[in-house]
Scaffold this motif. Structure first.
Motif, mmCIF file in Angstrom:
data_model
loop_
_atom_site.group_PDB
_atom_site.id
_atom_site.type_symbol
_atom_site.label_atom_id
_atom_site.label_comp_id
_atom_site.label_asym_id
_atom_site.label_seq_id
_atom_site.Cartn_x
_atom_site.Cartn_y
_atom_site.Cartn_z
ATOM 1 N N SER A 92 -9.505 10.947 27.713
ATOM 2 C CA SER A 92 -9.701 12.070 27.101
ATOM 3 C C SER A 92 -8.049 12.756 27.219
ATOM 4 N N GLY A 93 -7.201 12.203 27.880
ATOM 5 C CA GLY A 93 -5.780 12.980 28.001
ATOM 6 C C GLY A 93 -5.531 13.234 29.463
ATOM 7 N N THR A 94 -4.240 13.271 29.745
ATOM 8 C CA THR A 94 -3.924 13.704 31.059
ATOM 9 C C THR A 94 -2.851 14.616 30.646
ATOM 10 N N VAL A 95 -2.888 15.896 31.258
ATOM 11 C CA VAL A 95 -2.002 17.137 31.202
ATOM 12 C C VAL A 95 -1.349 16.931 32.331
ATOM 13 N N ILE A 96 0.326 17.222 32.124
ATOM 14 C CA ILE A 96 1.235 17.353 33.364
ATOM 15 C C ILE A 96 1.712 18.451 33.091
ATOM 16 N N GLY A 97 1.788 19.574 34.122
ATOM 17 C CA GLY A 97 2.637 20.679 34.236
ATOM 18 C C GLY A 97 2.447 21.378 35.697
ATOM 19 N N ARG A 98 2.846 22.852 35.832
ATOM 20 C CA ARG A 98 2.976 23.355 37.008
ATOM 21 C C ARG A 98 1.518 24.140 37.164
ATOM 22 N N ASN A 99 0.785 24.306 36.155
ATOM 23 C CA ASN A 99 -0.652 24.758 36.092
ATOM 24 C C ASN A 99 -1.493 24.004 37.112
ATOM 25 N N PRO A 100 -2.375 24.796 38.161
ATOM 26 C CA PRO A 100 -3.021 24.173 38.835
ATOM 27 C C PRO A 100 -4.363 23.298 38.207
ATOM 28 N N GLU A 101 -4.522 23.642 36.821
ATOM 29 C CA GLU A 101 -5.652 22.970 36.385
ATOM 30 C C GLU A 101 -5.093 21.560 35.538
ATOM 31 N N CYS A 102 -3.850 21.416 35.607
ATOM 32 C CA CYS A 102 -3.324 20.093 35.115
ATOM 33 C C CYS A 102 -3.571 19.010 36.231
ATOM 34 N N ALA A 103 -3.915 17.688 35.288
ATOM 35 C CA ALA A 103 -4.241 16.547 36.157
ATOM 36 C C ALA A 103 -3.066 16.166 37.163
ATOM 37 N N LEU A 104 -1.927 16.222 36.710
ATOM 38 C CA LEU A 104 -0.662 16.097 37.475
ATOM 39 C C LEU A 104 0.108 17.326 37.602
ATOM 40 N N VAL A 105 -0.217 18.175 38.876
ATOM 41 C CA VAL A 105 0.643 19.501 39.167
ATOM 42 C C VAL A 105 1.968 19.091 39.629
ATOM 43 N N LEU A 106 3.011 19.322 38.836
ATOM 44 C CA LEU A 106 4.332 19.167 39.423
ATOM 45 C C LEU A 106 4.903 20.452 40.134
ATOM 46 N N ASP A 107 5.699 20.017 41.185
ATOM 47 C CA ASP A 107 6.219 21.073 42.036
ATOM 48 C C ASP A 107 7.738 21.053 41.484
ATOM 49 N N ASP A 108 8.084 21.332 40.153
ATOM 50 C CA ASP A 108 9.259 21.488 39.592
ATOM 51 C C ASP A 108 9.550 22.722 38.762
ATOM 52 N N ASP A 109 10.599 23.303 39.310
ATOM 53 C CA ASP A 109 11.027 24.747 38.788
ATOM 54 C C ASP A 109 11.346 24.677 37.038
ATOM 55 N N PHE A 110 11.803 23.282 36.611
ATOM 56 C CA PHE A 110 11.971 23.161 35.157
ATOM 57 C C PHE A 110 10.805 22.649 34.448
ATOM 58 N N ALA A 111 9.736 22.775 34.980
ATOM 59 C CA ALA A 111 8.313 22.436 34.304
ATOM 60 C C ALA A 111 7.615 23.584 34.024
ATOM 61 N N SER A 112 7.141 23.631 32.622
ATOM 62 C CA SER A 112 6.326 24.694 32.262
ATOM 63 C C SER A 112 4.811 24.479 32.643
ATOM 64 N N GLY A 113 3.949 25.477 32.538
ATOM 65 C CA GLY A 113 2.614 25.451 33.060
ATOM 66 C C GLY A 113 1.920 24.245 32.505
ATOM 67 N N ARG A 114 1.903 23.997 31.315
ATOM 68 C CA ARG A 114 1.090 22.905 30.564
ATOM 69 C C ARG A 114 2.584 22.263 29.799
ATOM 70 N N HIS A 115 3.188 21.338 30.348
ATOM 71 C CA HIS A 115 4.292 20.768 29.824
ATOM 72 C C HIS A 115 4.153 19.588 28.777
ATOM 73 N N ALA A 116 3.239 18.848 29.137
ATOM 74 C CA ALA A 116 3.096 17.560 28.163
ATOM 75 C C ALA A 116 1.827 16.843 28.498
ATOM 76 N N LYS A 117 1.374 16.253 27.588
ATOM 77 C CA LYS A 117 0.170 15.446 27.511
ATOM 78 C C LYS A 117 0.239 14.089 27.209
ATOM 79 N N ILE A 118 -0.382 13.290 27.946
ATOM 80 C CA ILE A 118 -0.794 11.648 27.491
ATOM 81 C C ILE A 118 -1.997 11.622 27.225
ATOM 82 N N PHE A 119 -2.257 10.735 25.827
ATOM 83 C CA PHE A 119 -3.633 10.725 25.270
ATOM 84 C C PHE A 119 -3.637 9.260 24.959
#
Length: 173
Positions: free
Chosen positions: A99-126
Motif C-alpha cells: 500500500s506504500g511506505t511514507v517516510i518523514g518526521r510525522n509520527p503517523e509515518c511508517a518510518l519516523v525520521l529524527d532529522d531536522d532536514f526532513a519534512s512531516g511527510r517527506h517521501a513515499k515508496i509505493f
C-alpha cells in the motif's frame, strides 16, 4: 452590579486562568518529552502456526516448497525492506508495504525520521505495475536518489540509496 454578579465573574476568571495554566503545562510537557511513537513492526506468529500444520502432513509439504521457489526467483530483484544506513536511526530496518511506505518526521509515518532536514511527510515508496517507485511528497529540502533530486515518481530496485536530509536509506531484499 450586585455582589453576587461580581463574585461569579471573579470565579469565572479564576477558572479560565487555571484552564490556561493547565494547557501551557500540557504543551510544555509535550515539547519536553516529545511525541509518543508506536512501533508498527509486523508480528510473525501467524507464519509459525502454519508451519506445524505443513509438517504434520508430508505430502502437501513437497508442493508448497516447489511453489515457493518460483516467487522467490521473481522477487529476488525487487526490494522488500528499507534499511537506514546513515543518520540518527542507523540500523533501523522496515519491511515495504504494498500500500506504500511514507517516510518523514510525522509520527503517523511508517518510518519516523529524527532529522531536522526532513519534512512531516517527506517521501513515499509505493508499488505499482509490478515495480517499486519513490516519490517526493513536496518536501522543502527534497529527496535525493544518488546525487539527483527527485521531481516525480522514479522506479527503484535493490541497492538503491535515498537521501533525506542527513539520513541515507537503502532498499534491500
Amino acid at each position: 452590579m450586585s455582589e453576587l454578579t461580581l463574585t461569579i465573574i471573579r470565579l469565572g476568571l479564576l477558572v479560565l486562568l487555571w484552564i490556561f495554566v493547565f494547557s501551557v503545562v500540557g504543551v510544555l510537557r509535550g515539547d519536553i518529552y516529545g511525541t509518543r511513537v508506536v512501533s508498527r513492526t509486523p508480528r510473525k506468529p501467524a507464519p509459525a502456526k502454519r508451519q506445524p500444520a505443513a509438517r504434520a502432513t508430508p505430502a502437501p509439504e513437497a508442493e508448497p516448497a516447489a511453489k515457493s521457489k518460483t516467487p522467490r526467483r521473481q522477487q529476488s530483484s525487487t526490494p522488500r525492506t528499507l534499511v537506514v544506513t546513515q543518520g540518527a536511526l542507523t540500523g533501523t530496518s522496515l519491511p515495504l508495504r504494498e500500500s506504500g511506505t511514507v517516510i518523514g518526521r510525522n509520527p503517523e509515518c511508517a518510518l519516523v525520521l529524527d532529522d531536522d532536514f526532513a519534512s512531516g511527510r517527506h517521501a513515499k515508496i509505493f508499488h505499482r505495475d509490478g515495480a517499486w517507485f519513490v516519490e517526493d511528497l513536496g518536501s522543502t529540502n527534497g529527496t535525493f536518489l544518488g546525487a539527483e533530486r527527485l521531481t516525480g515518481p522514479v522506479r527503484v530496485e535493490v541497492g538503491t540509496t535515498l537521501r533525506i536530509g542527513k539520513t541515507v536509506i537503502e532498499l534491500r531484499k
